[in-house]
Scaffold this active site. Structure first.
Site, PDB file in Angstrom:
ATOM      1  N   ARG A 181       0.872  -1.065   0.120  1.00 47.94           N
ATOM      2  CA  ARG A 181       0.138  -0.093  -0.035  1.00 47.94           C
ATOM      3  C   ARG A 181       0.980   1.174  -0.008  1.00 47.94           C
ATOM      4  O   ARG A 181       2.013   1.223   0.666  1.00 47.94           O
ATOM      5  CB  ARG A 181      -0.758  -0.156   1.369  1.00 47.94           C
ATOM      6  CG  ARG A 181      -2.162  -0.876   1.105  1.00 47.94           C
ATOM      7  CD  ARG A 181      -3.022  -0.730   2.242  1.00 47.94           C
ATOM      8  NE  ARG A 181      -2.477  -1.167   3.555  1.00 47.94           N
ATOM      9  CZ  ARG A 181      -1.892  -0.421   4.699  1.00 47.94           C
ATOM     10  NH1 ARG A 181      -1.972   0.827   4.475  1.00 47.94           N
ATOM     11  NH2 ARG A 181      -1.504  -0.859   5.479  1.00 47.94           N
ATOM     12  N   TYR A 218      -1.305  -3.643  -7.106  1.00 51.65           N
ATOM     13  CA  TYR A 218      -1.234  -4.179  -5.520  1.00 51.65           C
ATOM     14  C   TYR A 218      -2.365  -4.090  -5.039  1.00 51.65           C
ATOM     15  O   TYR A 218      -3.118  -3.251  -4.733  1.00 51.65           O
ATOM     16  CB  TYR A 218      -0.090  -3.603  -4.895  1.00 51.65           C
ATOM     17  CG  TYR A 218      -0.206  -4.242  -3.388  1.00 51.65           C
ATOM     18  CD1 TYR A 218       0.407  -5.445  -3.171  1.00 51.65           C
ATOM     19  CD2 TYR A 218      -0.729  -3.322  -2.394  1.00 51.65           C
ATOM     20  CE1 TYR A 218       0.302  -6.114  -1.898  1.00 51.65           C
ATOM     21  CE2 TYR A 218      -0.793  -3.929  -1.133  1.00 51.65           C
ATOM     22  CZ  TYR A 218      -0.390  -5.363  -0.729  1.00 51.65           C
ATOM     23  OH  TYR A 218      -0.396  -5.635   0.464  1.00 51.65           O
ATOM     24  N   LYS A 269      -9.732  -2.176   1.772  1.00 54.22           N
ATOM     25  CA  LYS A 269      -9.409  -0.929   2.550  1.00 54.22           C
ATOM     26  C   LYS A 269     -10.051   0.450   1.942  1.00 54.22           C
ATOM     27  O   LYS A 269     -10.534   1.182   2.696  1.00 54.22           O
ATOM     28  CB  LYS A 269      -7.643  -0.656   2.187  1.00 54.22           C
ATOM     29  CG  LYS A 269      -6.988  -1.864   2.698  1.00 54.22           C
ATOM     30  CD  LYS A 269      -7.125  -2.302   4.070  1.00 54.22           C
ATOM     31  CE  LYS A 269      -6.361  -3.405   4.524  1.00 54.22           C
ATOM     32  NZ  LYS A 269      -6.461  -3.718   5.900  1.00 54.22           N
ATOM     33  N   HIS A 303     -10.653  -1.927  11.727  1.00 59.22           N
ATOM     34  CA  HIS A 303      -9.585  -2.974  11.138  1.00 59.22           C
ATOM     35  C   HIS A 303      -9.385  -3.743  12.040  1.00 59.22           C
ATOM     36  O   HIS A 303      -8.515  -3.961  12.768  1.00 59.22           O
ATOM     37  CB  HIS A 303      -8.413  -1.944  10.682  1.00 59.22           C
ATOM     38  CG  HIS A 303      -7.439  -2.552  10.183  1.00 59.22           C
ATOM     39  ND1 HIS A 303      -6.016  -2.169  10.348  1.00 59.22           N
ATOM     40  CD2 HIS A 303      -7.290  -3.824   9.339  1.00 59.22           C
ATOM     41  CE1 HIS A 303      -5.317  -2.985   9.349  1.00 59.22           C
ATOM     42  NE2 HIS A 303      -6.213  -3.824   9.015  1.00 59.22           N
ATOM     43  N   SER A 363      -1.243  -3.410  10.381  1.00 61.98           N
ATOM     44  CA  SER A 363      -1.123  -4.386   9.221  1.00 61.98           C
ATOM     45  C   SER A 363       0.131  -5.182   9.560  1.00 61.98           C
ATOM     46  O   SER A 363       1.185  -4.913  10.110  1.00 61.98           O
ATOM     47  CB  SER A 363      -0.943  -3.677   7.761  1.00 61.98           C
ATOM     48  OG  SER A 363      -1.927  -2.699   7.507  1.00 61.98           O
ATOM     49  N   CYS A 417       0.756  -7.875  11.603  1.00 55.57           N
ATOM     50  CA  CYS A 417       0.913  -7.872  13.112  1.00 55.57           C
ATOM     51  C   CYS A 417       0.343  -9.313  13.478  1.00 55.57           C
ATOM     52  O   CYS A 417       0.018  -9.511  14.786  1.00 55.57           O
ATOM     53  CB  CYS A 417       0.375  -6.979  14.058  1.00 55.57           C
ATOM     54  SG  CYS A 417       1.719  -5.276  13.756  1.00 55.57           S
ATOM     55  N   ASP A 476      -9.664  -9.466   9.153  1.00 55.91           N
ATOM     56  CA  ASP A 476      -9.386  -8.091   8.741  1.00 55.91           C
ATOM     57  C   ASP A 476     -10.044  -7.106   8.956  1.00 55.91           C
ATOM     58  O   ASP A 476      -9.668  -5.720   9.693  1.00 55.91           O
ATOM     59  CB  ASP A 476      -8.673  -8.055   7.296  1.00 55.91           C
ATOM     60  CG  ASP A 476      -7.837  -6.867   6.890  1.00 55.91           C
ATOM     61  OD1 ASP A 476      -6.926  -6.519   8.023  1.00 55.91           O
ATOM     62  OD2 ASP A 476      -8.035  -6.340   5.775  1.00 55.91           O
ATOM     63  N   ARG A 521       1.543 -12.050  -0.619  1.00 55.75           N
ATOM     64  CA  ARG A 521       0.229 -12.412  -0.474  1.00 55.75           C
ATOM     65  C   ARG A 521      -0.657 -13.382  -0.705  1.00 55.75           C
ATOM     66  O   ARG A 521      -0.105 -14.044  -1.889  1.00 55.75           O
ATOM     67  CB  ARG A 521      -0.786 -11.168  -0.505  1.00 55.75           C
ATOM     68  CG  ARG A 521      -0.079  -9.669  -0.118  1.00 55.75           C
ATOM     69  CD  ARG A 521      -0.607  -9.616   1.259  1.00 55.75           C
ATOM     70  NE  ARG A 521      -0.326  -8.445   2.057  1.00 55.75           N
ATOM     71  CZ  ARG A 521      -1.031  -7.854   2.935  1.00 55.75           C
ATOM     72  NH1 ARG A 521      -1.949  -8.451   3.287  1.00 55.75           N
ATOM     73  NH2 ARG A 521      -0.452  -6.786   3.668  1.00 55.75           N
TER      74      ARG A 521
HETATM   75  C1  OXD Z   1      -3.328  -4.380   5.419  1.00 50.19           C
HETATM   76  C2  OXD Z   1      -3.981  -5.476   4.932  1.00 50.19           C
HETATM   77  O1  OXD Z   1      -2.263  -3.832   4.724  1.00 50.19           O
HETATM   78  O2  OXD Z   1      -4.818  -6.263   5.398  1.00 50.19           O
HETATM   79  O3  OXD Z   1      -3.762  -3.950   6.399  1.00 50.19           O
HETATM   80  O4  OXD Z   1      -3.463  -5.974   3.684  1.00 50.19           O
HETATM   81 MN    MN Z   2      -5.387  -5.226   7.283  1.00 57.46          MN
END
Ligand code: OXD
Ligand code: MN
Length: 601
Positions: free
Chosen positions: A86, A216, A225, A245, A267, A269, A294, A385
């Site tokens: 991102r 991406y 998002k 989130h 993100s 984590c 998410d 991913r």
């Molecule tokens: C983020 C995702 O970047 O979920 O938070 O991809």
């Molecule tokens: Mn996320």
């Protein structure tokens, strides 16, 4: 401009089902006139359509087919190496005034921004196919569910949206022919994937998103998002619900008592790992199930908070995923998955750093170059991913399609902190919990472009995703609290605290069940706790640490509160609030004073 997405030509019966909603048709016509595509492909989400798009993507090298025996019905996609995460620098909230976007967002004036973007989109789809992707976010019978349309010139986006959302006919039926129906307008074009022409722009007042110059996922799967969080959070405040989130998980005790927990982590984590946690042997009879990994959309019902997962797939970080860290994710991604920027082995399998077993003797890395274990470069990009349907998850919660959502007993905030923050503690009440969320911080990861490992404040893990003024967002949380007669308890966790030698003190992964059990016990009002300046802290015997190889010193360090570190931390809270330029609600400022005062008691 080099054509990065040449047109495809579908046989009759594929890509030709036009919706009936005139407002929608007018919008597609308008974007078509601007971008001048070779043809328009109306997606219906059918299996036949999917097979056709995959076949075309293989022909154009957008996808590489993986070994059917090893990973059935799965494909590898390589993004442009300049386009792997991102881009917060190029993400804009385009509200009429800068104040509405607030101090934490990049703001750009709507009329000027439309004009700039329309300039970039002029003729951008010449020689390309323009796909129109209808989708819904949320379970089909939820009052929170939203309709969105994404126009894109990327087949990878269409194939990913089919996994990540409920896509196709279902959305057209929900939209119907009411020209005034609420729906999100998303326009995406790869352009020439040049970082100099990369913008992700949100127009909350128009329920519109325009994303250009990237391929991406986080920048271009506009459902995620962009709609579910940035536009979603704006709509949520206006309409009295919450877009967060957060993962959502269910925990069932051996006695069959079930609670649901929502948890916000920045993100990369470990949200997906936590959402799919498998309790260790010691917790025989306990079951953890996944509602979402998410995003949570939550509403107040009968004084309680109920949550739905608006998505229908997982877009997770691959490196580090293994049978040790997340067996349910490994089973989920063993088929029907799109992999982005992982390594390809000589036998057509995928590989990444942290996968079980030894590395392959040779592979093709995420950039398409030869790779061996001696190579200096990583085989998989750190932000590579998987995109996989949630139905593949063996631990999928049985109420994931429940329209009213699942009742949330606890909210957990957490970040990646090497020091200062204890393993777990509980807020004193809702407002104090909002303060914990508002002052959350985490060491940065590869999910966003930029330096990795720096502590940054990330309120409610929403810093990159809140679509309006963060001060109003904090106030919205406080206002929601006033409507809750049975508010969820709020906790803070930190799986990442390190000891003197720089080693993690807590084993994490499945062992996080021990913390989760304490959280559940607190919800059931039978968990012990000690009062501390931070809030309620488990005493050494309140955490179930049986059959865990950890010494008492480690536990004491994990739960320890170092007054010196906290003086610095509170000063950082002040600095952060001050940096927001006066938008922070008074209740939160006084929460900080109360926290500081508790340290002097
Ligand atoms: C983020 C995702 O970047 O979920 O938070 O991809
Ligand atoms: Mn996320």
């Amino acid at each position: 401009m080099k054509n990065t997405a040449p047109a495809i030509f579908a046989p009759d019966g594929i890509g030709d089902t036009k919706p009936i909603n005139q407002a929608m048709l007018d919008w597609v016509h308008e974007i078509g006139t601007l971008t001048e595509p070779e043809n328009i492909f109306w997606c219906d989400g059918s299996e036949r359509e999917n097979e056709f798009l995959i076949a075309e993507s293989l022909k154009q090298n957008v996808l590489i087919k993986l070994n059917e025996k090893k990973v059935p019905r799965s494909y590898l996609h390589r993004s442009n190496p300049n386009d792997v995460a991102r881009v917060e620098r190029f993400t804009f909230i385009c509200t009429p005034t800068k104040e509405e976007a607030g101090p934490t967002n990049n703001w750009s004036e709507p009329a000027e921004t439309y004009s700039k973007l329309h300039g970039l989109l002029k003729g951008a789809m010449r020689g390309r196919t323009m796909f129109v992707v209808p989708y819904i976010m949320g379970p089909p019978d939820s009052p929170l569910t939203k309709v969105g349309f994404e126009i894109t010139d990327s087949k990878y986006v269409v194939l990913s949206m089919r996994i990540m959302t409920r896509m196709g006919k279902i959305a057209l039926e929900r939209l119907g022919n009411d020209p005034k129906a609420e729906w999100n307008r998303g326009v995406h074009s790869l352009l020439d994937v040049d970082p100099a022409r990369r913008f992700i722009c949100h127009f909350p007042q128009d329920n519109t998103i325009i994303s250009v110059g990237s391929g991406y996922g986080g920048n271009v799967l506009l459902s995620k998002k962009c709609l579910a969080l940035r536009i979603g959070s704006y709509l949520a405040r206006k309409q009295g619900w919450m877009a967060e989130h957060m993962l959502i998980l269910g925990v069932e005790s051996p006695e069959g008592k079930k609670h649901y927990v929502a948890a916000a982590f920045p993100s990369a984590c470990g949200k997906t790992n936590f959402a799919m946690l498998i309790p260790p042997k010691h917790f025989k009879g306990w079951k953890v199930t996944t509602v979402g990994d998410d995003i949570a959309w939550m509403q107040v019902r009968d004084g309680r908070l109920y949550a739905v997962n608006p998505e229908s797939g997982y877009f997770g970080v691959v490196p580090g995923t293994s049978y040790k860290s997340n067996p349910n994710a490994m089973k989920s991604i063993a088929r029907d998955s799109l992999y982005t920027n992982v390594a390809l082995t000589d036998d057509g399998d995928v590989w990444w750093e942290g996968k079980d077993g030894p590395p392959p003797a040779h592979a093709i890395d995420w950039r398409g170059n030869d790779w061996t274990p001696e190579s200096k470069e990583k085989a998989a990009h750190p932000n590579s991913r998987f995109t996989t349907p949630m139905r593949n998850n063996p631990a999928l919660d049985s109420d994931v399609e429940e329209g009213k959502g699942v009742p949330i007993s606890a909210i957990i905030f957490g970040g990646r902190r090497s020091d200062t923050v204890p393993l777990v503690y509980q807020a004193l009440d809702w407002d104090h919990g909002v303060y914990l969320g508002a002052t959350m911080a985490s060491e940065t990861t590869a999910a966003a472009a930029g330096a990795v490992g720096q502590v940054r404040r990330d309120p409610m893990a929403m810093l990159p995703f809140c679509g309006y003024n963060i001060g109003d967002y904090f106030q919205h949380w406080l206002d929601i609290g006033k409507r809750l007669t049975h508010p969820p308890l709020i906790f803070n966790v930190n799986w990442f605290r390190k000891g003197a030698g720089g080693k993690f003190l807590w084993p994490g992964f499945g062992e996080n069940m021990r913390v989760l059990k304490w959280v559940i016990n607190r919800c059931e009002v039978n968990g012990g706790a000690l009062q501390s300046p931070l809030g309620w802290l488990p005493g050494p015997h309140d955490l179930d640490l049986e059959e865990l190889d950890i010494d008492h010193k480690c536990v004491a360090e994990l739960l320890g509160i170092d007054h010196g570190e906290w003086q610095k931390e509170i000063a950082e809270h002040k600095k952060f609030f001050d940096s927001l330029g006066g938008v922070v609600p008074q209740q939160l400022l006084s929460q900080r004073d109360q926290l500081a005062a508790r340290f002097t008691e």
